[in-house]
Design an enzyme around this catalytic site. Structure first.
Site, PDB file in Angstrom:
ATOM      1  N   SER A 129      71.438  78.348  60.026  1.00  0.00           N
ATOM      2  CA  SER A 129      72.508  78.885  59.184  1.00  0.00           C
ATOM      3  C   SER A 129      73.641  79.403  60.060  1.00  0.00           C
ATOM      4  O   SER A 129      73.421  79.750  61.226  1.00  0.00           O
ATOM      5  CB  SER A 129      71.952  80.042  58.349  1.00  0.00           C
ATOM      6  OG  SER A 129      72.984  80.675  57.621  1.00  0.00           O
ATOM      7  N   TYR A 142      67.268  88.688  57.547  1.00  0.00           N
ATOM      8  CA  TYR A 142      67.512  87.263  57.264  1.00  0.00           C
ATOM      9  C   TYR A 142      68.214  86.644  58.474  1.00  0.00           C
ATOM     10  O   TYR A 142      67.792  85.607  58.982  1.00  0.00           O
ATOM     11  CB  TYR A 142      68.360  87.099  55.989  1.00  0.00           C
ATOM     12  CG  TYR A 142      68.770  85.669  55.749  1.00  0.00           C
ATOM     13  CD1 TYR A 142      67.842  84.724  55.306  1.00  0.00           C
ATOM     14  CD2 TYR A 142      70.073  85.233  56.004  1.00  0.00           C
ATOM     15  CE1 TYR A 142      68.210  83.396  55.109  1.00  0.00           C
ATOM     16  CE2 TYR A 142      70.449  83.916  55.809  1.00  0.00           C
ATOM     17  CZ  TYR A 142      69.514  82.998  55.361  1.00  0.00           C
ATOM     18  OH  TYR A 142      69.879  81.682  55.176  1.00  0.00           O
TER      19      TYR A 142
HETATM   20  N1  LIG Z   1      72.400  78.706  50.281  1.00  0.00           N
HETATM   21  C1  LIG Z   1      73.024  79.023  51.413  1.00  0.00           C
HETATM   22  O1  LIG Z   1      74.152  79.586  51.405  1.00  0.00           O
HETATM   23  C2  LIG Z   1      72.397  78.672  52.745  1.00  0.00           C
HETATM   24  C3  LIG Z   1      73.216  78.648  53.880  1.00  0.00           C
HETATM   25  C4  LIG Z   1      72.659  78.334  55.108  1.00  0.00           C
HETATM   26  C5  LIG Z   1      71.315  78.063  55.220  1.00  0.00           C
HETATM   27  N2  LIG Z   1      70.524  78.107  54.104  1.00  0.00           N
HETATM   28  C6  LIG Z   1      69.101  77.828  54.269  1.00  0.00           C
HETATM   29  O2  LIG Z   1      68.766  76.675  53.536  1.00  0.00           O
HETATM   30  C7  LIG Z   1      67.379  76.695  53.202  1.00  0.00           C
HETATM   31  C8  LIG Z   1      67.214  76.341  51.739  1.00  0.00           C
HETATM   32  O3  LIG Z   1      67.836  77.328  50.944  1.00  0.00           O
HETATM   33  P1  LIG Z   1      68.587  77.008  49.565  1.00  0.00           P
HETATM   34  O4  LIG Z   1      69.930  77.627  49.667  1.00  0.00           O
HETATM   35  O5  LIG Z   1      68.482  75.584  49.209  1.00  0.00           O
HETATM   36  O6  LIG Z   1      67.767  77.975  48.571  1.00  0.00           O
HETATM   37  P2  LIG Z   1      66.760  77.669  47.363  1.00  0.00           P
HETATM   38  O7  LIG Z   1      67.405  76.774  46.383  1.00  0.00           O
HETATM   39  O8  LIG Z   1      66.303  79.013  46.935  1.00  0.00           O
HETATM   40  O9  LIG Z   1      65.559  76.868  48.047  1.00  0.00           O
HETATM   41  C9  LIG Z   1      64.587  77.492  48.821  1.00  0.00           C
HETATM   42  C10 LIG Z   1      63.351  76.608  48.882  1.00  0.00           C
HETATM   43  O10 LIG Z   1      62.397  77.243  49.749  1.00  0.00           O
HETATM   44  C11 LIG Z   1      61.132  77.222  49.114  1.00  0.00           C
HETATM   45  N3  LIG Z   1      60.290  78.334  49.579  1.00  0.00           N
HETATM   46  C12 LIG Z   1      60.552  79.673  49.548  1.00  0.00           C
HETATM   47  N4  LIG Z   1      59.523  80.362  50.058  1.00  0.00           N
HETATM   48  C13 LIG Z   1      58.578  79.456  50.416  1.00  0.00           C
HETATM   49  C14 LIG Z   1      57.282  79.528  51.005  1.00  0.00           C
HETATM   50  N5  LIG Z   1      56.716  80.714  51.319  1.00  0.00           N
HETATM   51  N6  LIG Z   1      56.602  78.379  51.244  1.00  0.00           N
HETATM   52  C15 LIG Z   1      57.136  77.190  50.925  1.00  0.00           C
HETATM   53  N7  LIG Z   1      58.353  77.031  50.361  1.00  0.00           N
HETATM   54  C16 LIG Z   1      59.061  78.162  50.108  1.00  0.00           C
HETATM   55  C17 LIG Z   1      61.422  77.288  47.629  1.00  0.00           C
HETATM   56  O11 LIG Z   1      60.356  76.659  46.947  1.00  0.00           O
HETATM   57  P3  LIG Z   1      59.423  77.344  45.846  1.00  0.00           P
HETATM   58  O12 LIG Z   1      60.017  78.681  45.510  1.00  0.00           O
HETATM   59  O13 LIG Z   1      59.419  76.371  44.717  1.00  0.00           O
HETATM   60  O14 LIG Z   1      58.105  77.415  46.524  1.00  0.00           O
HETATM   61  C18 LIG Z   1      62.694  76.442  47.523  1.00  0.00           C
HETATM   62  O15 LIG Z   1      62.384  75.079  47.330  1.00  0.00           O
HETATM   63  C19 LIG Z   1      66.887  78.092  53.583  1.00  0.00           C
HETATM   64  O16 LIG Z   1      66.198  78.022  54.817  1.00  0.00           O
HETATM   65  C20 LIG Z   1      68.159  78.892  53.737  1.00  0.00           C
HETATM   66  O17 LIG Z   1      68.004  79.964  54.636  1.00  0.00           O
HETATM   67  C21 LIG Z   1      71.040  78.389  52.871  1.00  0.00           C
END
Ligand SMILES: NC(=O)c1ccc[n+]([C@@H]2O[C@H](COP(=O)([O-])OP(=O)(O)OC[C@H]3O[C@@H](n4cnc5c(N)ncnc54)[C@H](OP(=O)(O)O)[C@@H]3O)[C@@H](O)[C@H]2O)c1
Length: 269
Positions: A129, A142
């Protein structure tokens, strides 16, 4: 032979968009969710996985290997955000944040490496990120997990090079996903931080809403998977590109004032 890709956290957001795009491109894709029975049916297979559990990780990787006999690409995407002031965060909450975002990735990597080393090939893609390059107030832990992922991935890159395995960090800025809804707020808030915490969380929510589409991150992962020699780092989105450059170039006080303004840390007068 089509390549097999395993993507953690594919029930929504970046993981889901990536799993969909790679499926359309002809890869054999396995996504994961903690509760696949509750997820929307997809074109790709959805396996049960909780990255906090050694047993769950082993069972998930074994399932992919027993069904396809190969695992060419691992995308470590699963994660969530913990918000609150550092002082308000219990050690248990901070450790839990690391257990998913950092050690979850470590567990997955350790589970796939014996197979990849044997094959003399493999791609590991870690979703980092912009928050792993510049910290956001009220998200200390985080950000710490994402900074840790930077160091881990960089060291791993060196270690795995002789085995023909590449390691790549994807560093997106804000992405429009359900991350805000899935975010965890500290259980023991302190009145002293009430105002700035509320303003910063609201500002982050607005940033996620105005963020880039998860499909843009998915296209970056596809580029990495299809590249003959992917780089160590890929930044996704305008902010992720210029902000780290500004951080390196500008004096800290100037940069910090910009961050405080951007996230409304101080009450406006
Ligand atoms: N959104 C942003 O602004 C942003 C920016 C930079 C980086 N990121 C990174 O991108 C990645 C995905 O995030 P997103 O924004 O797409 O959010 P999201 O829609 O909330 O997706 C998060 C995913 O992680 C899974 N997850 C959470 N805890 C878990 C666990 N203990 N074991 C297995 N799976 C788990 C969830 O699956 P279930 O809950 O169904 O298990 C869900 O599919 C993250 O690493 C985040 O830090 C996000």
């Amino acid at each position: 032979m089509t390549q097999t890709v395993l993507i953690t956290g594919a029930s929504s957001g970046i993981g889901r968009a990536t799993a969909q795009l790679l499926t359309e491109r002809g890869f054999t894709v396995y996504g994961t969710a903690r509760r696949p029975d509750r997820a929307t049916p997809e074109q790709f297979r959805l396996l049960a996985l909780d990255v906090r559990s050694d047993e769950s990780v082993r069972a998930c990787v074994d399932q992919v290997l027993s069904q396809t006999g190969r695992l060419d690409v691992l995308v470590n995407n699963a994660g969530y955000a913990l918000t609150g002031a550092a002082e308000e965060t219990s050690l248990a909450e901070a450790k839990a944040q690391f257990e998913t975002n950092f050690f979850g990735t470590v567990r997955m990597v350790n589970a796939v490496l014996p197979g990849m080393r044997k094959a003399g090939a493999g791609r590991i893609v870690n979703i980092g990120s912009l928050a792993g390059l510049t910290a956001i107030p009220f998200s200390a832990f985080y950000c710490a997990t994402k900074f840790a992922l930077e160091a881990y991935s960089e060291a791993l890159w060196h270690e795995l090079r002789p085995f023909g395995i590449t390691v790549t960090l994807v560093e997106p800025g804000f992405v429009h996903t359900r991350m805000t809804e899935a975010a965890q707020l500290v259980a023991g808030p302190l009145p002293a931080y009430e105002g700035p915490r509320r303003r910063v969380i609201a500002a982050m929510g607005r940033s996620v809403e105005r963020g880039i589409a998860p499909e843009q991150v998915a296209r970056c992962v596809l580029r990495i998977v299809e590249s003959r020699a992917p780089r160590l780092r890929y930044r996704v989105g305008a902010e992720a590109t210029w902000l780290p450059r500004l951080k390196n170039a500008a004096p800290w006080t100037v940069f910090a004032a910009g961050v405080r303004r951007r996230f409304a840390v101080d009450a406006s007068t």
